[in-house]
Design a protein around this motif. Structure first.
Motif, PDB file in Angstrom:
ATOM      1  N   SER A  54      -5.941   4.879  -0.995  1.00 46.03           N
ATOM      2  CA  SER A  54      -6.665   4.234   0.115  1.00 46.03           C
ATOM      3  C   SER A  54      -7.078   2.812  -0.251  1.00 46.03           C
ATOM      4  O   SER A  54      -7.034   1.902   0.588  1.00 46.03           O
ATOM      5  N   HIS A  61      -4.172   0.458   0.281  1.00 44.06           N
ATOM      6  CA  HIS A  61      -3.924   0.128   1.693  1.00 44.06           C
ATOM      7  C   HIS A  61      -4.946  -0.878   2.215  1.00 44.06           C
ATOM      8  O   HIS A  61      -4.601  -1.764   3.008  1.00 44.06           O
ATOM      9  N   LEU A 102      -4.259  -4.584   3.745  1.00 40.82           N
ATOM     10  CA  LEU A 102      -4.811  -5.049   5.020  1.00 40.82           C
ATOM     11  C   LEU A 102      -5.512  -6.391   4.859  1.00 40.82           C
ATOM     12  O   LEU A 102      -5.426  -7.261   5.732  1.00 40.82           O
ATOM     13  N   TYR A 162      -4.117  -1.881  15.397  1.00 37.43           N
ATOM     14  CA  TYR A 162      -3.412  -1.731  14.099  1.00 37.43           C
ATOM     15  C   TYR A 162      -4.173  -0.774  13.183  1.00 37.43           C
ATOM     16  O   TYR A 162      -3.576   0.066  12.506  1.00 37.43           O
ATOM     17  N   ARG A 222      -3.590   2.838  14.422  1.00 31.53           N
ATOM     18  CA  ARG A 222      -2.237   3.359  14.187  1.00 31.53           C
ATOM     19  C   ARG A 222      -1.914   3.556  12.699  1.00 31.53           C
ATOM     20  O   ARG A 222      -1.040   4.345  12.376  1.00 31.53           O
ATOM     21  N   THR A 223      -2.595   2.842  11.830  1.00 33.65           N
ATOM     22  CA  THR A 223      -2.343   3.019  10.384  1.00 33.65           C
ATOM     23  C   THR A 223      -3.431   3.837   9.712  1.00 33.65           C
ATOM     24  O   THR A 223      -3.549   3.841   8.483  1.00 33.65           O
ATOM     25  N   GLU A 249      -2.513   6.357   6.951  1.00 34.46           N
ATOM     26  CA  GLU A 249      -2.290   5.874   5.596  1.00 34.46           C
ATOM     27  C   GLU A 249      -3.599   5.773   4.820  1.00 34.46           C
ATOM     28  O   GLU A 249      -3.571   5.608   3.597  1.00 34.46           O
ATOM     29  N   ARG A 250      -4.715   5.857   5.519  1.00 36.08           N
ATOM     30  CA  ARG A 250      -6.030   5.817   4.875  1.00 36.08           C
ATOM     31  C   ARG A 250      -6.811   7.048   5.295  1.00 36.08           C
ATOM     32  O   ARG A 250      -7.801   6.950   6.035  1.00 36.08           O
ATOM     33  N   GLN A 265     -12.874  -1.563  13.759  1.00 33.29           N
ATOM     34  CA  GLN A 265     -12.196  -0.438  14.403  1.00 33.29           C
ATOM     35  C   GLN A 265     -13.014  -0.029  15.621  1.00 33.29           C
ATOM     36  O   GLN A 265     -14.227  -0.262  15.695  1.00 33.29           O
TER      37      GLN A 265
END
Length: 1007
Positions: A107, A110, A114, A138, A141-142, A145-146, A211
Motif C-alpha cells: 500500500s 501505491h 500516486l 481515480y 477506481r484504484t 490496489e490499496r 476521495q
C-alpha cells in the motif's frame, strides 16, 4: 672371561643405577593418575571384605544416582518440549509480522506512485490535468490496489503571499483544523463552513483533492493541526513516508494511522540536504490505514488463526505503548514479540503473540525418565550379581600384564644379549679365520693343510651360527630390511647347489635344479636373503635325507594357477630318483593367492605393475619326513622335531623361522607337506621385480646352434639336463631309451653334435651299446657325435662295463651346473681347459689387477685385526700401511697424500671411525673449495682436482643401523668381519672402477 667380568661389573653398576631409577619411577607412579587408581584398587576394592560392604553402598549410590538422573532426563526433555513450543510460537509470530509488513509495504508503494502522478500531471502541466473530480474518480477506481487504505487526500503548499490569489482561484478560504481534535473532519460530518478561518501564518497546507468519502476535509489547513504539522514537516525533510500515532477512524471507529508523503517539484539527488527538500516541497499526500482490518484479513488467511492470540502495539513511547489491535485479555504462558517496520524510523511497532491454550502433560518425558530408571535398576541388579566375577577378572588381568611386562623385558634383554655376544665373538673370529687363511698360504704338508681346513670350516660354521642368531634378534626387534639389487637367480641356485655338493656325494643323494623358461634371466631383489632361504631349506633336506634326491623347482605363480607344465610326480616312476615323494600341490594349498574365495590382491598388484613377478619355489626331498604331531611347530624358533634331533643332526632350530620371516618381507608365503618315511616338500612364494636386460653383458656363443640328444628313462631327470643345455644355447632332444633312437642311428639320420646318456639308462640297455657304437663308427669320423655319460652319486663304478665306457668322451658327475657342464663340453669338444669363473666366484687375477700397487691405509685398534687385514690386502699386491687410532689416520689422510683407499674400524678408543671419517671429509671439502676458487695451485694439491679418498668401514657390528650411520658420516662402503676375498673384491671393484672412470673423464676435460 674378560667379557664376562666386564659384564658382571656393568651389571652391578646397572643395579645401582636401577635402584635410583626405581625410586624416582615409584615416586612418579605414586603421584600419577594411574598410581592413584592402583592405590585405590589395592586398598579399597581388592579385598573380599570390601566386596561385601562397599559394593552394597555402591549399589545404593547407584540407585539414588539414577533416580536423580531420571529426574534430570525429565527436566531436559520437558525443557526441550518448552523450547520447541517457544520456537513454534516465534515462527508463527514472525510469519504473521512479516506478512503484515509486506502488505503494508504494498500500500505504501501505491501511495508513493500516486504522489509521483500528482507531481507529474498537476504541478508539471499548465494548465493542470487533474482536478477534484478526476482525483476522486481515480482514487475510487484504484482503491483495490490499496486494500488497507480507507481514503486518500492531497494538500498543496501555499505561502502567505500566495494565499489571497490561491483562495480566489479555489473559490474558498483556508480553514483551520482544531488542534485538540485530530482530523475533526474525519470524526463528524460537519460542513466546511462550520470550520474557522485559518489565522495568518507563513505557510499553509490546505487540502485541495480528497476521495469522495473525505470531501469534507477540502480547504482544511493540515499545518494547523499539531500532529499533522509534525508529520508534514518530517515528511518533507526526510523524503520518506511518515506515520501518525494511532487514532479512531470515521464510521468503523477502529484504530488507524495516516501515512504522509511529500511531493516535490523536481527530482532531488540522494544526498540532498533537509533545507533543499523543504524548499523543493510543493504538496503533501496522505493515506489513512485501517490497522485492525489489515490484521484481521491477515489472520483469516492462515489456517491456524485460533491457535494463538495476536496484539499489535505502537511502542514509540515504551512506557506508554498504544494497542492498535487485539484484546486486553492475554493468555498465560510464554509469549513472543516480533518487531514491525512500517517505513517510518521515528515510530516503533511490534506484534505480541501468545498461545490460547495450556500445553498438555509431557508424557514422552515422563515415560522416558521412568523407563531409564527401570533400566538402571536392572543394570544395578546385574552389576551387583557379577561384581565378584569382575574383581576376579581384574586380578587376572593385572597378573597377566605383569607377566607380559616380564616377558617383554626378557625378550628385549635376550635380543640385546644376542647382538652383543655376536659382536664380541665376531671380532676375535675375524683374527682366527684371517690367520688360518694366511696359514693356508704358507708351505704346509697334507696333514697340516687338513687340520687348517677343518679349523676354517669350524670357524665358518660358528660365524654362520652367529649370523642366524643375529638374524633372529633383528627379526624380533623389527630391524631386518631387504636390499634391492640386480642378480641372476639361476647363478644363485648353482652356487647353493655347489655348497652342498660334498655332502650329497657323501650320502649319494642326487641334487637337481630346474628353473622355468618363463622366469626372467635377471631379477631385482635381495639375492643374499634368497640364498639364505634356499640354504636353510636345502640344508634341512640334506640333513634328513639318506637316499633318493633333493629337487628344486622355480616357476611363476601364473604357471601354477593356469595349470601349465608343472611337475606333479606323485608316482615313483616319474620322480627325479624313482623314490616316492609327497604331493607338491598340497604344500601351497593354504596360500591366499591360490584361494579363489578371497580377493586376489596380489594378482591385481601384479597386473597394475607389470615389472613385478611372483615366483613359486619348491624344495622336494625323499627324507624321513616330519612326524604329524610335530608339523604344527615347524616354524617356531628354537624348536626341534624331537629331543634327539639336535643331538643326532645338530642345528639350532631357527632356520625355518628366519626363512618364514624373510618370505614375509618379500610379500610371499611359505608352506610344506610332509609324509613320514616318504619325504617333505617346502614351497614359498616371493614377489620380485623384473630387471632390465643389459646389452653389454657378455654371453658365451661357443655352443650356439648345437644339438644334443639326452637319453634318460626318467622324464624329470631328462628335463633338468635339457634345462642346463639350453642355458648354454644348445638345443636338446629327449629320449627315454635306445629303442626310440636306434632306427635313426641305423638310417644315419641322427643329426646331433653330442649324446648325453644317464648312467642308469645306459646300464639298462648295456647289451645294445656295442651295436650302437659300431654303427656310429662306420659313419664319417668327422660327424661322430660326442658321447657323455651322466653319473649319479649313487651309481656304483664297479657296475660300469669297461668295454663300452672307453667310447664316452667325458663322464659328468651330477648335480649338473652350467659352469661344470660348460667346462666338460669345452674339454670334450677340443676347447681346452680354460678357467671359467662364474658370478659366484672371486677372480684372483681380477682382484690382483684391481689392488696391485694400490696404497691402502688400514686403521684398527686391534693388532690381530691389523695383521689379518694387511695380510689379505698384501696377498693381492696392495701396499698396506697400518695405524692403530683414528687421530693418526686423520693426520695421515690429510690431503695431499699418497693413499688410494682406507679400511677403517668403527669402534676404536679416543676417536671412533665415524668421527675420524667426518674430520677427513671436512678437510677434503675445505681443500676442494680452495682449489675450486683458485686459492691453492694444482701442483700443491698433488695434481688432483677433487679429493675424495674411498673409506671402507670394518666392523663386527652388522646391524642395519650401523650401515646407515656409515653412509651418513661419509664412508663409501662396508666390510663385515670376518671378510673374505669375495666381499673384498666386490667393495674394492666398486670404488676403484669408479675412480678409474673419473680419472679418464678428468683427462678428457683437461685435454
Amino acid at each position: 672371561m674378560t667379557w664376562f667380568l666386564d659384564a658382571d661389573t656393568m651389571e652391578q653398576k646397572a643395579g645401582f643405577l636401577s635402584d635410583k631409577r626405581k625410586f624416582w619411577l615409584g615416586s612418579c607412579d605414586k603421584f600419577s593418575l594411574r598410581g592413584w587408581k592402583s592405590h585405590l584398587y589395592n586398598h579399597y576394592f581388592g579385598s573380599k571384605k570390601v566386596r561385601e560392604t562397599w559394593w552394597r553402598k555402591l549399589l545404593i549410590l547407584w540407585v539414588v544416582g539414577w533416580f536423580l538422573v531420571s529426574l534430570w532426563i525429565f527436566w531436559v526433555m520437558n525443557s526441550q518440549g518448552i523450547k520447541k513450543r517457544r520456537e513454534t510460537l516465534a515462527s508463527m509470530c514472525d510469519e504473521r509480522a512479516r506478512m503484515l509488513q509486506d502488505q503494508f509495504n504494498v500500500s505504501m508503494n501505491h501511495l508513493q506512485a500516486l504522489a509521483i502522478l500528482i507531481s507529474t500531471f498537476y504541478h508539471s502541466k499548465e494548465p493542470s490535468a487533474i482536478d477534484q473530480m478526476t482525483f476522486a474518480r481515480y482514487a475510487e477506481r484504484t482503491a483495490f490496489e490499496r486494500p488497507l487504505t480507507s481514503g486518500v487526500a492531497y494538500a498543496v503548499k501555499v505561502l502567505h503571499s500566495e494565499r489571497e490569489e490561491f483562495e480566489r482561484n479555489q473559490g474558498w478560504t483556508i480553514k483551520r483544523m482544531d488542534s485538540t481534535e485530530q482530523s475533526t473532519a474525519c470524526k463528524d460530518d460537519s460542513a466546511p463552513e462550520a470550520q474557522e478561518v485559518s489565522p495568518v501564518e507563513e505557510e499553509y497546507a490546505p487540502v485541495i483533492f480528497a476521495q469522495d468519502a473525505y470531501k469534507h476535509v477540502i480547504s482544511l489547513d493540515m499545518l494547523s493541526g499539531k500532529e499533522d504539522c509534525e508529520n508534514i514537516l518530517r515528511a518533507r525533510e526526510s523524503e520518506k513516508g511518515v506515520l501518525t500515532a494511532p487514532f479512531p477512524l470515521l464510521k468503523s471507529k477502529r484504530l488507524g494511522v495516516i501515512l504522509t508523503y511529500a511531493v516535490y517539484k523536481r527530482e532531488l539527488p540522494s544526498n540532498a540536504s533537509p533545507l533543499e527538500r523543504i524548499q523543493a516541497a510543493i504538496g503533501y499526500l496522505g493515506g489513512i490505514f485501517d490497522i485492525e482490518a489489515l490484521v484481521d484479513k491477515l489472520l483469516h488467511q492462515l489456517a491456524c488463526k485460533q491457535s494463538i492470540m495476536v496484539n499489535v502495539y505502537d511502542t514509540t513511547k515504551p512506557n506508554k505503548p498504544i494497542r492498535m489491535y487485539g484484546s486486553n485479555m492475554m493468555g498465560s504462558g510464554i509469549y513472543h514479540c516480533s518487531t514491525l517496520h512500517f517505513g517510518d524510523p521515528f515510530r516503533n511497532h511490534e506484534m505480541q503473540c501468545r498461545f490460547k491454550y495450556k500445553p498438555l502433560l509431557p508424557w514422552l518425558a515422563i515415560t522416558t525418565s521412568i523407563g531409564a530408571l527401570v533400566i538402571a535398576l536392572l543394570i544395578g541388579y546385574i552389576f551387583h550379581a557379577t561384581v565378584n566375577r569382575i574383581a576376579k577378572v581384574e586380578d587376572d588381568y593385572r597378573e597377566m600384564m605383569e607377566l607380559k611386562k616380564c616377558a617383554e623385558a626378557a625378550d628385549v634383554a635376550k635380543s640385546q644379549f644376542l647382538a652383543t655376544v655376536s659382536h664380541e665373538i665376531r671380532t676375535p673370529m675375524n683374527g682366527v679365520l684371517g690367520m688360518l687363511q694366511m696359514l693356508m698360504d704358507t708351505e704346509l704338508d697334507i696333514t697340516q693343510q687338513d687340520y687348517v681346513r677343518i679349523a676354517q670350516e669350524s670357524g665358518k660354521a660358528l660365524v654362520s651360527l652367529i649370523n642366524e642368531v643375529l638374524d633372529q634378534a633383528k627379526i624380533e626387534s623389527g630391524k631386518l630390511e631387504l636390499e634391492a639389487v640386480r642378480f641372476d637367480l639361476r647363478a644363485v641356485l648353482d652356487d647353493v647347489l655347489s655348497l652342498f655338493y660334498g655332502k650329497s656325494q657323501e650320502k649319494q643323494i642326487e641334487l637337481a635344479v630346474y628353473v622355468s623358461d618363463q622366469v626372467p634371466e635377471f631379477l631385482v631383489g635381495d639375492s643374499g636373503r634368497i640364498r639364505q632361504i634356499m640354504t636353510n631349506l636345502m640344508g634341512n633336506s640334506i640333513k634328513f635325507t639318506e637316499k633318493g634326491h633333493i629337487y628344486v623347482t622355480v616357476h611363476l605363480v601364473e604357471e601354477v594357477m593356469n595349470s601349465l607344465e608343472v611337475e606333479s610326480e606323485a608316482q615313483s616312476v616319474s620322480t627325479l630318483s624313482g623314490f616316492p615323494v609327497a604331493e607338491k600341490r598340497h604344500s601351497w594349498e593354504s596360500f591366499k593367492i591360490f584361494n579363489q574365495d578371497l580377493p586376489v590382491t596380489e594378482l591385481s598388484l601384479l597386473s597394475t605393475y607389470p615389472d613385478l613377478i611372483n615366483l613359486i619355489i619348491s624344495v622336494e626331498d625323499t627324507g624321513v619326513g616330519i612326524p604329524r604331531e610335530a608339523q604344527s611347530r615347524v616354524f617356531t624358533p628354537f624348536m626341534q622335531v624331537g629331543p634327539s634331533i639336535s643331538r643326532i643332526h645338530g642345528g639350532t632350530g631357527i632356520g625355518l623361522s628366519i626363512s618364514k620371516c624373510l618370505v614375509g618381507l618379500m610379500k610371499g608365503e611359505i608352506g610344506f607337506v610332509s609324509e613320514p618315511q616318504i619325504g617333505s616338500t617346502f614351497t614359498f612364494t616371493a614377489v620380485l621385480m623384473r630387471a632390465c636386460s643389459n646389452s653389454n653383458e657378455y654371453k658365451s656363443s661357443e655352443f650356439q646352434g648345437m644339438t644334443a640328444l639326452v637319453i634318460d628313462h626318467r622324464p624329470a631327470s631328462a628335463k633338468v639336463t635339457r634345462y642346463h643345455l639350453q642355458r648354454l644355447g644348445i638345443h636338446a632332444e629327449l629320449a627315454s631309451d635306445l629303442n626310440q633312437v636306434l632306427s635313426r642311428i641305423t638310417d644315419g639320420t641322427l643329426m646331433v653334435n653330442m649324446v648325453l646318456v644317464d648312467k642308469e639308462t645306459w646300464l639298462k640297455d648295456a647289451k645294445l651299446w656295442p651295436h650302437v657304437i659300431s654303427k656310429l663308427s662306420k659313419d664319417d669320423q668327422t660327424n661322430i657325435p660326442k658321447l657323455f655319460l651322466l653319473a649319479n652319486p649313487s651309481s656304483s663304478p664297479k657296475s660300469s662295463p669297461t668295454g663300452s665306457a672307453e667310447h664316452f668322451s667325458t663322464i659328468i658327475t651330477k648335480p649338473l651346473r652350467a659352469s661344470l657342464l660348460q667346462v666338460s663340453l669345452r674339454r670334450a669338444m677340443g676347447g681346452g681347459d680354460r678357467d671359467n669363473f662364474q658370478k659366484g666366484g672371486v677372480p684372483h687375477l681380477s682382484l690382483c689387477s684391481l689392488l696391485h700397487g694400490k696404497q691402502i691405509l688400514v686403521v684398527d685398534d686391534n693388532t690381530v685385526n691389523l695383521r689379518v687385514a694387511a695380510g689379505a690386502l698384501k696377498k693381492y699386491g696392495a701396499d698396506v700401511t697400518c695405524t692403530e687410532s683414528g687421530k693418526k689416520a686423520i693426520i695421515m689422510l690429510k690431503p695431499p697424500h699418497e693413499f688410494d683407499a682406507c679400511f677403517m674400524d668403527i669402534q676404536m678408543p679416543e676417536m671412533d671411525g665415524f668421527e675420524a671419517t667426518k674430520r677427513i671429509r671436512e678437510m677434503e671439502s675445505d681443500l676442494n673449495d680452495r682449489i675450486k676458487h683458485g686459492e691453492v695451485p694444482l701442483e700443491a694439491s698433488g695434481n688432483v682436482l677433487h679429493w675424495h679418498t674411498p673409506i671402507l668401514a670394518m666392523t663386527a657390528d652388522v646391524i642395519q643401523a650401523t650401515h646407515d650411520e656409515c653412509l651418513r658420516c661419509g664412508m663409501d662402503g662396508y666390510v663385515s668381519k670376518p671378510f673374505e676375498g669375495e666381499q673384498l673384491y666386490r667393495e674394492a671393484a666398486r670404488f676403484f672402477k669408479n675412480e678409474k672412470n673419473r680419472i679418464e673423464e678428468l683427462k678428457i676435460c683437461m685435454a
